[in-house]
Design a protein around this motif. Structure first.
Motif, short mmCIF file in Angstrom:
data_model
loop_
_atom_site.label_atom_id
_atom_site.label_comp_id
_atom_site.label_asym_id
_atom_site.label_seq_id
_atom_site.Cartn_x
_atom_site.Cartn_y
_atom_site.Cartn_z
N LEU A 284 0.87 -1.17 0.00
CA LEU A 284 0.00 0.00 0.00
C LEU A 284 0.91 1.23 0.00
N THR A 285 0.87 1.99 -1.09
CA THR A 285 1.72 3.17 -1.22
C THR A 285 0.93 4.41 -0.84
N VAL A 286 1.46 5.17 0.12
CA VAL A 286 0.77 6.34 0.66
C VAL A 286 1.41 7.61 0.14
N ARG A 287 0.57 8.51 -0.36
CA ARG A 287 1.01 9.85 -0.77
C ARG A 287 0.04 10.87 -0.17
N GLY A 288 0.54 12.09 0.02
CA GLY A 288 -0.32 13.17 0.48
C GLY A 288 0.06 13.66 1.85
N SER A 289 -0.87 14.35 2.50
CA SER A 289 -0.64 14.88 3.83
C SER A 289 -1.98 15.09 4.52
N GLY A 290 -1.93 15.20 5.84
CA GLY A 290 -3.15 15.41 6.59
C GLY A 290 -3.08 14.75 7.95
N ASP A 291 -4.23 14.55 8.54
CA ASP A 291 -4.33 13.96 9.87
C ASP A 291 -3.91 12.50 9.85
N ALA A 292 -3.08 12.09 10.82
CA ALA A 292 -2.57 10.72 10.86
C ALA A 292 -3.69 9.70 11.08
N LEU A 293 -4.67 10.02 11.93
CA LEU A 293 -5.77 9.09 12.14
C LEU A 293 -6.63 8.94 10.89
N ASP A 294 -6.77 10.04 10.13
CA ASP A 294 -7.46 9.93 8.85
C ASP A 294 -6.71 8.96 7.93
N LEU A 295 -5.39 9.03 7.97
CA LEU A 295 -4.60 8.10 7.16
C LEU A 295 -4.86 6.66 7.60
N LEU A 296 -4.93 6.44 8.90
CA LEU A 296 -5.18 5.08 9.39
C LEU A 296 -6.56 4.59 8.94
N ARG A 297 -7.56 5.46 8.98
CA ARG A 297 -8.89 5.07 8.51
C ARG A 297 -8.84 4.67 7.03
N ALA A 298 -8.10 5.44 6.24
CA ALA A 298 -7.99 5.13 4.81
C ALA A 298 -7.18 3.87 4.58
N LEU A 299 -6.12 3.69 5.35
CA LEU A 299 -5.30 2.48 5.20
C LEU A 299 -6.08 1.22 5.57
N CYS A 300 -6.87 1.30 6.64
CA CYS A 300 -7.69 0.14 7.01
C CYS A 300 -8.64 -0.22 5.87
N HIS A 301 -9.27 0.79 5.28
CA HIS A 301 -10.19 0.56 4.16
C HIS A 301 -9.46 -0.13 3.01
N ALA A 302 -8.27 0.34 2.68
CA ALA A 302 -7.52 -0.24 1.57
C ALA A 302 -7.03 -1.64 1.90
N ALA A 303 -6.53 -1.83 3.11
CA ALA A 303 -5.99 -3.13 3.50
C ALA A 303 -7.09 -4.18 3.60
N TRP A 304 -8.23 -3.82 4.19
CA TRP A 304 -9.32 -4.77 4.34
C TRP A 304 -9.92 -5.16 3.00
N GLY A 305 -9.89 -4.22 2.06
CA GLY A 305 -10.45 -4.53 0.75
C GLY A 305 -9.52 -5.32 -0.15
N SER A 306 -8.21 -5.16 0.06
CA SER A 306 -7.24 -5.79 -0.84
C SER A 306 -6.51 -6.98 -0.22
N GLY A 307 -6.46 -7.03 1.09
CA GLY A 307 -5.68 -8.06 1.76
C GLY A 307 -4.20 -7.72 1.86
N VAL A 308 -3.81 -6.55 1.34
CA VAL A 308 -2.41 -6.09 1.40
C VAL A 308 -2.24 -5.25 2.67
N THR A 309 -1.24 -5.60 3.49
CA THR A 309 -1.05 -4.88 4.75
C THR A 309 0.32 -4.22 4.87
N GLU A 310 1.22 -4.47 3.94
CA GLU A 310 2.52 -3.80 3.97
C GLU A 310 2.35 -2.39 3.42
N VAL A 311 2.95 -1.41 4.10
CA VAL A 311 2.73 -0.01 3.77
C VAL A 311 4.06 0.67 3.43
N ARG A 312 4.02 1.54 2.42
CA ARG A 312 5.19 2.32 2.03
C ARG A 312 4.77 3.77 1.84
N ALA A 313 5.62 4.69 2.28
CA ALA A 313 5.32 6.11 2.15
C ALA A 313 6.12 6.73 1.02
#
Length: 328
Positions: A284-313
Motif C-alpha cells: 500500500l503506497t501512501v502519498r499526500g498529507s493530513g491527519d494521521a488518524l485519517d490516514l489510518l482510517r484510509a489504510l484500514c479501508h484499503a488493507a481490508w479490501g485488498s488483503g495487502v497490509t505492507e505499507v510504504r510512504a
C-alpha cells in the motif's frame, strides 16, 4: 450536535477497562464525552468483561472518577456467566467459583450453590478475573473440569489495562486451565454477543453504538451482534493491529478516544479520507498529507479490501504520519 456520531444512535454501549478508565485512573475526556451523550438524551450502558466487581461496585468506581451511573446501566460478564449457568443447570447445582465473592454472589442469585473446592457433586466451574486467584484455585477447577464439570469462563481477555500498563487478564488464567485440562470453556462475555444484546434490550435500543478498545472482544462482540462500533486507541488496540484485523474484528468507526463521540460521524468512518492517496499493489503506497488518524482510517479501508497490509510512504509528510502511527 445533530451530526455528532452519538446522535445517530439511540444508545451508546461503553466498554470500561481501556475505554473509560485504566484501573483507578480515568481516561482524559471520558466523563465529558459520556456526559455529552446523556445530555443529548441518548441512553448509556456500561458493558464490561471484568467479572471482579458487582454492578454496584462498578457504579461506585465510575462515580469516584467523575461519571454519572446507576446499577441498571451496568452489564458485566459475571452476570452473563451466571445467567448461562442458570439456563444449563438445575436449581441448587454446585458450582466451583474461581474468582471474586461478587462473582459467587451472581451465581447464587441464579439459584445455584457455590463452592471453592471440587467434589463428586460439582456440576460446573465458573472462572472470572480476581487478583487473588492462585494455584490452589486453579487446581480445584482442573479437578472438576477433568471429572466432566461444565466450564464457563466469564471472558478470555488475555490482558487487563491498568494505570501501570497491561496486566494479566482472566484469559491468561483460562489459558493455564486449558493447558492443564485439555478442555475448552464456554465463554459468557465478549466476544459473544449476549452482553451487548442484553444491554441494548435494557435500554430499549434498536440502533446502538458500541465503543471499545479491544478488537478480539469489544469489536468482535459488536460485529457478532450486528452493531456499529467505534474503536478507540486508549487501551489494547493498535494501528498495526487494526490494519491486519480479520473481518470479524473490524470496527465501523475509529478515533483516538471517547471525545470523538461529539465529532461528525462521517469524519470517523473507516474509508477514503481527504488529503491521502493510497495505491494498492504488492504494497500500500501512501502519498499526500493530513491527519494521521485519517490516514489510518484510509489504510484500514484499503488493507481490508485488498488483503495487502505492507505499507510504504512517498514523501516526507506521509513518512512522518506512518512513523507517528508506528507503521513505518
Amino acid at each position: 450536535m445533530s451530526d455528532a456520531l452519538h446522535a445517530g444512535y439511540d444508545a451508546v454501549l461503553f466498554d470500561l477497562d481501556g475505554t473509560v478508565y485504566h484501573g483507578a485512573q480515568v481516561i482524559e475526556g471520558a466523563p465529558e464525552a459520556v456526559g455529552a451523550v446523556r445530555a443529548y438524551g441518548t441512553a448509556v450502558r456500561f458493558v464490561t468483561n471484568n467479572a471482579s466487581k458487582a454492578p454496584a461496585d462498578v457504579v461506585t468506581h465510575l462515580v469516584e472518577l467523575g461519571l454519572d451511573a446507576v446499577v441498571d446501566e451496568v452489564h458485566t460478564s459475571a452476570q452473563a456467566a451466571a445467567a448461562l449457568l442458570g439456563e444449563r443447570l438445575p436449581a441448587g447445582a454446585r458450582v466451583v467459583v474461581v474468582g471474586t465473592d461478587s462473582l459467587a454472589a451472581e451465581v447464587e442469585a441464579a439459584g445455584l450453590t457455590t463452592v471453592r473446592k471440587a467434589d463428586d457433586d460439582v456440576a460446573a466451574v465458573v472462572q472470572g478475573h480476581s487478583p487473588e486467584t492462585a494455584w490452589p484455585d486453579l487446581a480445584e477447577a482442573a479437578l472438576a473440569i477433568r471429572a466432566g464439570a461444565l466450564w464457563v469462563a466469564c471472558n478470555v481477555d488475555t490482558t487487563l489495562p491498568s494505570e501501570r500498563g497491561l496486566l494479566p487478564g482472566n484469559g491468561s488464567m483460562v489459558a493455564a486451565l486449558r493447558t492443564a485440562t485439555e478442555s475448552e470453556p464456554v465463554v459468557a462475555g465478549k466476544p459473544q454477543p449476549l452482553l451487548f444484546e442484553t444491554a441494548a434490550r435494557s435500554a430499549g435500543s434498536s440502533r446502538p453504538l458500541v465503543v471499545g478498545d479491544r478488537l478480539d472482544t469489544d469489536i468482535a462482540g459488536a460485529v457478532a451482534a450486528g452493531m456499529d462500533v467505534l474503536a478507540v486507541l486508549t487501551g489494547v488496540a493498535t494501528p498495526a493491529g487494526l490494519l491486519t484485523a480479520v473481518p470479524a474484528e473490524r470496527p465501523t468507526h475509529l478515533a483516538a478516544d471517547l471525545t470523538a463521540l461529539t465529532l461528525p460521524a462521517d469524519d470517523l468512518k473507516i474509508g477514503p479520507r481527504p488529503g491521502w492517496e493510497i495505491t494498492t499493489g504488492d504494497v500500500l503506497t501512501v502519498r499526500g498529507s493530513g491527519d494521521a488518524l485519517d490516514l489510518l482510517r484510509a489504510l484500514c479501508h484499503a488493507a481490508w479490501g485488498s488483503g495487502v497490509t505492507e505499507v510504504r510512504a512517498e514523501g516526507d509528510a506521509a513518512e512522518a504520519a506512518l512513523t507517528g502511527l508506528s507503521l513505518a
